[in-house]
Design a protein around this motif. Structure first.
Motif: not given
Length: 580
Positions: A283-287, A255-259, A248-253, A229-234
């Motif tokens: 919200h992945l504005k740099s991808v 865009s809620t962390g540093r990613m 499973g799902c692509v975690p909603a996190s 669940e903390n995938f977006g912390n990367s």
């Protein structure tokens, strides 16, 4: 039990190496040799760590430049003993006390002692060496870079590697390492972690995505689990998870962390991800590269794709997407490649057909009327007859329902029952306040105040909190005769135009990481998906035996890695495999 498991894995690994040696060289190992090397690995491995009372014992006649080179000598010779096939004779000159002259060994000034010349890097890329990593690798405490790409090294990563506190880049790709994800490497301050093309298996530890690692290459292993669940912390700029069995799902996190601020390339193709894509991906504005092809994703595409201003390539082919290809997807300013092939899209905005110059769009294998190479009507009907509700797949948050409209009560005061005069005021009655009439509707005339009519019926008396003379007059219009009260006008819903810039991220500011030049982040070839080989001479370390004359490096507290080390991810991709 643990020793038996290590032995079984080791024996299996060495049998693989025997078979590989038939095809890679003419030096085949006999069964007796395999048994001998397997037993030696098990005896030397122990628990995979260096004991606290480990003694550095060498021939007293040997002279070393310093004690650190003496430790490196012990480690490198233990490594040479763990190598039993070296067809290119890379380690043939690993003799003598001058460890800085060994092939693949690079020396530099020590960070905490500029006068000391120490082993700072190991680069054995494409040496075709067969063997395992010895426990003594933990003695190379000044090493910042280890590159072992494209060898025949097997077994597990020893625990002693956690003693390499300066290790900045670790490339174990294209070997035969086995076992679960080597969590021991997460005790290091790595910026580049490459485990591609091995046999690692099981789950990914959540701690991986809390580390400040810039590049995470895990493709072509045997990982099978849902992402934490903390995938977006990367804080990584490049994450490659392709060709595994993630589900499973692509975690909603996401865009809620540093990613949300850091991620530039995300490749998750050829896995088992399912459900709908979460709206948070917008919200992945740099991808710049977003590749989800060959999964089991369904439903429509998320709204808000116009926020992905920097994206250049979106690959969604070979899934189960349906609905409409939105206008804002085909008009992204930097878009160059959009692959929607082999899905079930049944509508496509005119901005996509024909696409503007410079964009390549592949929409074949869908249900688009009038477009070439589409699915049959019966095939489309089978899927489209049962629309996907993304709010029920568990992968996308349901949209919040609008609050119910409150209907005011008619403007008729409720009579208050007569009570005996106790000297206390009755409870106040709060009449409903009606909203003004809709625009264009004449407001009702406000009648002048008049004395209350005489009536035998009880009269509702509303006490005021302040004297009447101090209370401002608030006109309360009444409804036209014969109709209900005038309600508030319905506010029309407007869809805003695409913003000129990405929405603000909700993620916290990422921790500062060492600046890496633009060339340091591996970029993938559009056709093969592999990063190009680095130019010759990209490694700037000099395997010289004598320390060159140079100025002292900056103080230890101000630097993260030795000079000239770790600034370029020099490991090339596996040369014999196509794809990522």
């Amino acid at each position: 039990m643990a020793a038996t498991t290590i032995l079984s894995r080791t024996v299996g690994c060495f049998f693989f190496l025997v078979l590989a040696s038939f095809s890679a060289s003419s030096l085949a190992l006999t069964n007796a040799e395999v048994e001998y090397i397997s037993r030696r690995q098990l005896l030397n491995f122990g628990n995979g760590d260096i004991p606290d009372d480990f003694e550095i014992v060498v021939d007293p006649k040997l002279k070393f430049a310093n004690d650190r080179q003496k430790k490196a000598f012990v480690a490198l010779h233990a490594w040479k003993e763990a190598i039993y096939s070296d067809p290119k004779k890379t380690t043939a000159n690993w003799v003598g006390t001058d460890v800085c002259s060994y092939n693949g060994v690079f020396c530099d000034h020590a960070l905490d002692d500029p006068k000391s010349w120490v082993v700072a890097g190991i680069d054995l890329n494409q040496a075709d060496i067969a063997g395992h990593l010895p426990v003594e690798i933990g003695l190379l405490t000044d090493v910042a870079v280890i590159h072992l790409n494209s060898n025949r090294i097997c077994g597990i990563v020893p625990i002693s590697i956690n003693k390499l506190k300066l290790l900045y880049e670790l490339d174990l790709s294209n070997n035969r390492f086995v076992g679960p994800f080597p969590e021991i490497v997460l005790e290091l301050n790595l910026k580049y972690l490459d485990l591609r093309f091995n046999d690692f298996e099981g789950k990914l530890p959540p701690a991986l995505f809390d580390k400040n690692i810039d590049v995470i290459n895990l493709n072509n292993n045997r990982f099978e689990s849902e992402l934490p669940e903390n995938f977006g912390n990367s804080s990584a700029s490049l994450i490659v998870l392709a060709n595994n069995k993630f589900s499973g799902c692509v975690p909603a996190s996401i865009s809620t962390g540093r990613m949300a601020d850091s991620l530039e390339e995300l490749l998750m193709l050829n896995n088992d991800f399912s459900g709908c894509l979460p709206e948070e991906i917008t919200h992945l504005k740099s991808v710049t590269l977003f590749d989800m092809q060959s999964n089991k994703l369904t439903g429509d595409l998320p709204a808000g794709l116009e926020y992905m201003k920097n994206v250049q390539s979106i690959v969604l082919s070979d899934n189960m997407f349906s609905g409409k290809v939105p206008y804002n997807l085909c008009t992204l300013p930097g878009l160059k490649n959009l692959s929607l092939a082999n899905n079930f899209f049944d509508q496509e905005d005119e901005a996509c057909v024909p696409p503007r110059d410079g964009i390549e769009i592949n929409d074949s294998g869908n249900c688009l009327v009038g477009r070439p190479g589409q699915r049959s009507e019966s095939e489309c009907q089978k899927v489209l007859s049962t629309p996907v509700d993304c709010s029920k797949t568990g992968c996308r948050k349901p949209q919040e329902a609008a609050p119910p409209t409150l209907t005011p009560e008619p403007n008729a005061p409720t009579p208050v029952a007569e009570t005996e005069d106790s000297g206390e005021s009755p409870e106040p009655y709060n009449p409903p306040i009606y909203l003004p009439p809709a625009p264009g509707q004449e407001p009702p005339a406000i009648q002048p105040e008049s004395p209350l009519p005489l009536s035998p019926e009880p009269i509702s008396i509303v006490p005021s909190a302040a004297p009447i003379s101090e209370t401002p007059e608030v006109p309360i219009p009444s409804a036209p005769e014969g109709e209900g009260p005038a309600l508030a006008p319905e506010v029309p819903f407007f869809t805003p135009d695409a913003p000129e810039s990405s929405p603000p991220s909700l993620a916290p500011e990422p921790e500062s990481t060492p600046e890496t030049p633009e060339s340091s982040t591996p970029t993938f070839d559009d056709q093969t998906g592999t990063p190009p080989l680095p130019p010759e001479g990209s490694m700037t370390l000099s395997p010289t035996s004598e320390p060159p004359e140079s100025t002292s490096p900056p103080p230890f507290a101000d630097v993260k890695i030795p000079p000239n080390l770790g600034y370029i991810y020099a490991s090339p991709p596996p040369p014999i495999f196509k794809g990522y």
